[in-house]
Every structure is written in structure tokens, then in C-alpha cells.
Design an enzyme around this catalytic site. Structure first.
Site, PDB file in Angstrom:
ATOM      1  N   ALA A  24      54.229  20.573  14.706  1.00  0.00           N
ATOM      2  CA  ALA A  24      53.942  19.420  15.815  1.00  0.00           C
ATOM      3  C   ALA A  24      55.084  18.090  15.260  1.00  0.00           C
ATOM      4  O   ALA A  24      55.399  17.882  14.220  1.00  0.00           O
ATOM      5  CB  ALA A  24      52.198  19.055  15.713  1.00  0.00           C
ATOM      6  N   ASP A 135      45.261  22.109   2.164  1.00  0.00           N
ATOM      7  CA  ASP A 135      46.844  21.298   2.348  1.00  0.00           C
ATOM      8  C   ASP A 135      46.873  20.458   2.367  1.00  0.00           C
ATOM      9  O   ASP A 135      47.693  19.501   2.077  1.00  0.00           O
ATOM     10  CB  ASP A 135      46.936  21.914   3.288  1.00  0.00           C
ATOM     11  CG  ASP A 135      48.961  21.690   3.504  1.00  0.00           C
ATOM     12  OD1 ASP A 135      49.252  21.727   2.518  1.00  0.00           O
ATOM     13  OD2 ASP A 135      49.437  21.722   5.237  1.00  0.00           O
TER      14      ASP A 135
END
Length: 678
Positions: A24, A135
Site C-alpha cells: 500500500a 508487526d
């Protein structure tokens, strides 16, 4: 990539690209309806038909919308336009924690605790909602200009109950913050996030990650094979209590880590307390087990060692009988012609001796030395030998008219009559006598030029600016000093100083620090940067300069450049407040009594109520605080207690302002204090 100025959803105008990711791109946008800046995250075109990427992108939007917290980036809108998937999020004006660490080198323990408090508060809420981030890394932690932290990018986050996603043998997340169980291909848990948070705290305090390597695989292996390096070896100023928090959060076995983010947060709050100054180093319980000594394995015998070596039998050869017979015949022939050969040899030798004695007693005639002046040395020697003369000694000397290797004269002289077989000495030219070039550096060009011309040199001048020597002084020469060279017509180039080169100073107002550095490097200037606040000049741009525009300057000068820090920032004050939250068992008893009176009265139900009253109940606690990072009407911490509990609140307030806190117990304010300061 999207066009700048494009409108998405007829509402969000794209201003500029502010970041790119694996699947993205993130743009700065402007909400035309609410008139505010937003961050627009758009799935890349090459992932539009990728079902895994679409699922991950939608999962990020879903995860973020479930989490409303002051330290988590808010999601305002999720939509699709012409196949374009996008998320509209809160825009945080600042930087990510990775760049913050790079700029700071390392962060102080006090500020590290302040930052980690906010991150842990956000992750505690995520875990309470059964969402694992997976993450956590400094790149996914944003920090604004007021040191306010927000966690973002829940793109690979999962729900604890989500069993439809296969994780085995898949490495998700950044390898430098990957827990050992994930590196082995195991499932991610809330303890995996705790491990990553410990790595982030290590990086904050030291300025670097604990494990690094040439490849992702080598780094992943280090997470479960190597011990966590001690941060105090490189930075002894960090207290042991703070290192213990890192060691506990990053323990190899999940059971040795903090059970919750709340537990790690509580430990972090008291890390700098004086009572913890002499704390012993943390050792995981799994490391206290007895170590077994493995016996070495004896290698098997090699195949060659098991087979005996065979003895080799030498081979002999014999001569043939035919060769022996042939040798015997040849020897008999040689014996027959031996006496005849000796007779002829004696007669030849006698004739030669008589002839030599007759020739030697003849009187030779005198000879004349041939004209061998200006003749090559080899030719001169040959001519002397033709005249039955012997070449004597050969001498070498310089001569301005005879070329090198040619004869200058002879001794006896050319034309002299000399006896037969007389010696004649040769004098061979070395050419013109060379001049030894001296070092002319630092001397006046005009004086050296005249001397060299008298020696026969052709002098060439080359002018050059020089920061050390005055104009007219020699700063270089084409022929090194000590060189022997024939000066006749030889060119020598002398480099002459023109003095320091002068330049005209540019107007540096509006330049950035990088632009100023490029300019001074180009002209060999030294620069000193100073900073000061300015209401008129934007942050990072030049306010003034010590060398005025359009004035002359030379290399090596120093210029002082003043850079703007923007509008003057407020000074912050840090302090802590420790409070004890009292547990009240009467609240639950009262609640139980009310339930008992409203229920149907039978004997068995009464017994159940009495037994329930005997079990201690927990109080639900909500803590709010007011400082530069928190608002009193927002929840700071929320937890349950079953006994009195002490907590420490860390405040950061603008100098001159006041802090406050408020504690609710089961919906009732029991503790409150305002006008707090250091």
C-alpha cells in the site's frame, strides 16, 4: 500511484505521497467536508486482484476500527472507488519512531519510559480486545512534535480466535523484532507482541537493534539461538532495573516473559525508583535447569585403515647377448688402427711448430692510428683491430659537440705512427653535461626564470590560485628536484601562485541546512550552525549569516549560519505521583444483599447467597489523568483489583501549567487531585 490533486470519494483531495509499503501507499490528503488533513492508505494497483492482500488490507481496517484509544491511530473511513481500496486515517504530523531514534542516536531512560508507557497502554487495549498486532516495530509507531505516541499498521494483526489463517512455517512481521516462537514457525500470541516491545525498548535506549545480520534468515536464527546482549555493557549508565525489563520481555521462552502488557507497564513505571537501584540481573526460570554434558562421538575407522597394504616386488631387466658381441668386434677394429693415427698427428704438429717460429721471427712494419673521431664506439674498436692495433682502456667524458657513445679522441692521437700491435686508448662521449634540477618551491618566479634560461632551459609559466602562498611564488615544478637533465632546449613548467581565490557571497536566507552545507563545501568554507526560535522564518531555514551577501570571501574562512527552530517550543516538566487505590469488599457485599432481597425466598437460595458473599469480589478501577499527553475525560488505565494496589503516574506538563488525576472505583470517584506540579 495516484495523481496529486485527485479526489477520492468526492471528498478527500490527494496532496502528496508521504510513504510506501509492501502492498500500500500512504498519501497526505485533505478532508474537504471537515476541512482537516488526513492520511489516505491506498492498496497498490498490482494487489487489487490479490485475495490475500485484500484480506489483509480489510483486516487492518477492521482491527483499527475496533480499537479506540488515544495512542492508536484513528480510522475515519473505509471505502472502495472503481476497484480502488482505501482507508482514511488520522494524520499524525511528526515522524515514526525509527527516524526519531536515528536522529537522537539513543533516547534517555526517562523519555524511553514515557514513550513505552504510551505504546504499552495502546497494546494493552488491543490485547484486551483479543487482537495481536504481530508487526510491532519503530516504523509502525508514530510520534508527533509534542512527543505524543500513536501505534499504527494493524495490517497483519489477527484475532486470538481466528483459526482460518494458516501461520505455520510463515514469517510475518519484521525479522529484527520477531519472537523466537515465530522464527521457528510457531503461532503468534500476545507474548510475541511483548517480545517485540522489549526489542523496541532496547533500540530506544541503545540506538540499535540487538540482533543484526547479512540476511533475514541469519537474524531470525539469532532470536532463538543467541542470548540477548547486555545493554549495560555498552551503556553502564542505564540502571539494572531497566535492563531487567528488557531481559524479561525478550526471554526465549514465552512463559518467562510478562504475562500482559499491563504487567510490563507496571514494572516500567517504577524502573527508576531509588528502591530498585541495587536490583540483581534477571535470569529466566528456564535457564536455571541443570545443563547436561554430552559425550563425544568416536568416529568410525576409515576403510583404508582396515585393509593391509600389499608389498611391491621390484622388476629387474637384463642386457641382450647380441649387444655384447657387437661391442667386442668394435674394440678389435680400434686396436688395429691406433698406431697409424699417432704417426700422422706427430708429423702435423712438427710442421706447425716450424712454420710458427719462422713467422714470429719476421720484423713487423709500423702502423698509423686510423681517424675514428666522431665514430660510434663499436665501429672504432673494429677499425683499430683491422689495423692490427689493440684497444686499450676506454674512458668516458662529457662533450658539448660529440654525441653520446661516439669517440671524442684517441691516445696516441689519430694519424700517429705506432708499432704493430700497439695499444690505443679510446675517449667516448657521454654527451652534453647535464644540469641537476633544484627545488624552486617557495622562490620568486622571476628570479628562478632568469637562472634557468641561462642554463639553457625553456621556461613555461602556469598560474593557479593557492591558499598558502602569496602571488608570484612558485608552488610547483614539472621536473622533480634532484633530476639530472641536459638543459639545452628542455622545457620546464613552473606553477606560480595567484594568491587566494576570492568569491562573492550568496544570500543564504531561505536555504536549508543541507543546502548551506553543499554551498560551503563547494567554496571550501568552514561553517558553524547555531539555532534560534523565529516566528517569521520556518523551521530549518536560514535566518541570518555572518558573511554578508555580495561581500567577498576566500577559501578557509568560517561562516556562522543561524537556523530557525520555528516558533519557540514550550518547556516540559516531568514528575511522578505514586498513589494507593483502596480495595472495598463492602461494595460487593451490598450488591449481593440487594440481589438476595429481590429474589424468591427459599432456603436453598439463601445458602447460595451466603456462600457467594464469602468469596472476595474485585473492584473495577478506571484511572484518568491530565497532562500534556492525556485528558482528564479520557481513560488512561482500566483494571480490576481484589486488594489495595499502588500505582505510579508519570506526568509531563508544560512549564507553568498544572496536572491532575482521578480514580473511579465501580463508577464512584474515590481519589482526585488537581493543581499538581513538580
Amino acid at each position: 500511484m495516484l495523481e496529486i490533486g485527485k479526489k477520492i470519494g468526492q471528498r478527500y483531495k490527494v496532496i502528496r505521497l508521504i510513504g510506501t509499503g509492501g502492498m500500500a501507499n500512504v498519501y497526505l490528503g485533505h478532508d474537504l467536508i471537515l476541512d482537516r488533513d488526513v492520511a489516505v492508505k491506498v492498496l497498490r494497483f498490482d494487489f487489487q486482484n490479490n485475495t490475500d492482500a485484500l484480506r489483509r488490507f480489510q483486516r487492518e481496517a477492521l482491527s483499527a476500527t475496533q480499537l479506540v484509544h488515544q495512542n492508536i491511530v484513528s480510522v475515519y473511513d473505509v471505502d472502495e472507488e472503481n476497484g480502488l481500496q482505501y482507508i482514511v486515517m488520522e494524520y499524525v504530523k511528526g515522524t515514526d519512531l525509527k527516524k526519531y531514534i536515528e536522529n537522537s542516536g539513543k533516547v534517555s531512560p526517562q523519555n524511553s519510559i514515557h514513550i513505552m508507557n504510551q505504546v504499552l497502554s495502546a497494546m494493552a487495549l488491543a490485547h484486551q480486545n483479543r487482537i495481536i498486532h504481530r508487526d510491532i516495530k519503530p516504523q509502525n509507531i508514530l510520534i508527533d512534535e509534542d512527543n505524543h505516541v500513536k501505534v499504527t499498521d494493524f495490517g497483519i494483526a489477527i484475532a486470538l480466535s481466528d483459526t482460518s489463517i494458516t501461520q505455520t512455517n510463515t514469517l510475518l512481521g519484521s525479522v529484527h523484532y520477531l519472537s523466537p516462537e515465530q522464527a521457528r514457525g510457531g503461532m503468534a500470541t500476545t507474548k510475541s507482541d511483548v517480545y517485540a516491545l522489549g526489542i523496541v525498548l532496547y533500540e530506544l535506549l541503545s540506538g540499535k537493534v540487538p540482533f543484526d545480520g547479512e540476511s533475514a534468515v541469519s537474524v531470525a536464527l539469532k532470536h532463538f539461538q543467541e542470548e540477548m546482549p547486555s545493554i549495560r555493557k555498552e551503556h553502564p549508565e542505564i540502571p539494572q532495573s531497566l535492563e531487567n525489563i528488557i531481559l524479561k520481555a525478550t526471554a526465549k521462552e514465552p512463559i518467562d516473559r510478562y504475562q500482559t502488557c499491563e504487567e510490563m507497564l507496571a514494572d516500567l513505571d517504577t524502573a527508576l525508583d531509588p528502591s530498585r537501584e541495587n536490583e540483581v540481573a534477571f535470569i529466566p526460570a528456564s535457564m536455571l535447569n541443570e545443563t547436561k554434558v554430552m559425550q563425544p562421538i568416536t568416529p568410525p575407522l576409515k576403510k583404508e585403515e582396515m585393509i593391509p597394504t600389499e608389498e611391491k616386488t621390484p622388476i629387474y631387466s637384463s642386457s641382450s647377448s647380441e649387444n655384447k658381441k657387437e661391442s667386442s668386434v668394435n674394440n678389435q677394429k680400434k686396436k688395429k688402427r691406433g698406431p697409424l693415427f699417432l704417426l700422422f698427428s706427430f708429423l702435423f704438429l712438427a710442421v706447425f711448430v716450424i712454420s710458427y717460429m719462422v713467422w714470429n721471427n719476421r720484423e713487423p712494419e709500423p702502423v698509423m692510428v686510423p681517424d675514428i673521431v666522431n665514430v660510434n664506439e663499436d665501429t672504432a674498436k673494429r677499425l683499430l683491430e683491422q689495423e692490427n692495433l689493440i684497444v686499450g682502456e676506454v674512458f668516458e667524458e662529457y662533450d658539448d659537440t660529440i654525441s653520446e657513445t661516439f669517440t671524442i679522441r684517441t691516445e696516441p692521437a689519430v694519424g700517429s705512427s705506432v708499432p704493430f700491435q700497439s695499444e690505443v686508448d679510446l675517449f667516448i662521449s657521454l654527451g652534453k653535461k647535464p644540469t641537476t634540477v633544484e627545488s624552486y618551491l617557495g622562490e620568486s618566479y622571476s628570479d628562478v626564470r632568469d637562472r634557468l634560461k641561462e642554463l639553457g632551459f625553456v621556461v613555461e609559466r602556469l598560474d593557479r590560485y593557492d591558499e598558502q602562498e602569496e602571488a608570484g611564488v612558485i608552488i610547483g615544478q614539472s621536473i622533480e628536484d634532484g633530476t639530472d637533465i641536459v638543459a639545452d632546449g628542455e622545457m620546464i613548467t613552473l606553477t606560480v601562485s595567484m594568491g587566494k581565490e576570492a568569491f562573492t557571497m550568496a544570500d543564504l536566507k531561505g536555504y536549508t541546512k543541507v543546502s548551506v552545507q553543499d554551498y560551503v563545501d563547494q567554496y571550501g568554507l568552514d561553517v558553524d550552525f547555531i539555532e534560534e526560535a523565529s516566528d517569521e522564518i520556518a523551521e530549518g531555514l536560514v535566518i541570518s549569516q555572518s558573511i554578508s551577501p555580495q561581500s567577498n570571501f576566500t577559501r578557509g574562512e568560517t561562516i556562522t549560519v543561524t537556523l530557525s527552530t520555528g516558533v519557540a517550543q514550550a518547556e516540559y516538566v516531568l514528575f511522578s505521583k505514586t498513589i494507593t487505590i483502596p480495595y472495598d469488599a463492602a461494595i460487593e457485599k451490598e450488591s449481593s444483599d440487594k440481589k438476595e432481597s429481590s429474589s424468591e425466598s427459599n432456603e436453598s437460595n439463601k445458602d447460595d447467597a451466603n456462600s457467594a458473599q464469602s468469596i472476595p469480589k474485585s473492584n473495577h478501577i478506571v484511572v484518568s489523568m491530565q497532562d500534556a499527553d492525556h485528558q482528564i475525560d479520557e481513560i488512561f488505565r482500566e483494571f480490576d483489583i481484589s486488594k489495595d494496589q499502588e500505582i505510579t503516574l508519570n506526568f509531563r506538563i508544560i512549564e507553568g501549567e498544572k496536572g491532575a488525576y482521578q480514580v473511579e472505583r465501580d463508577g464512584e470517584i474515590i481519589l482526585e487531585e488537581k493543581e499538581l506540579t513538580k
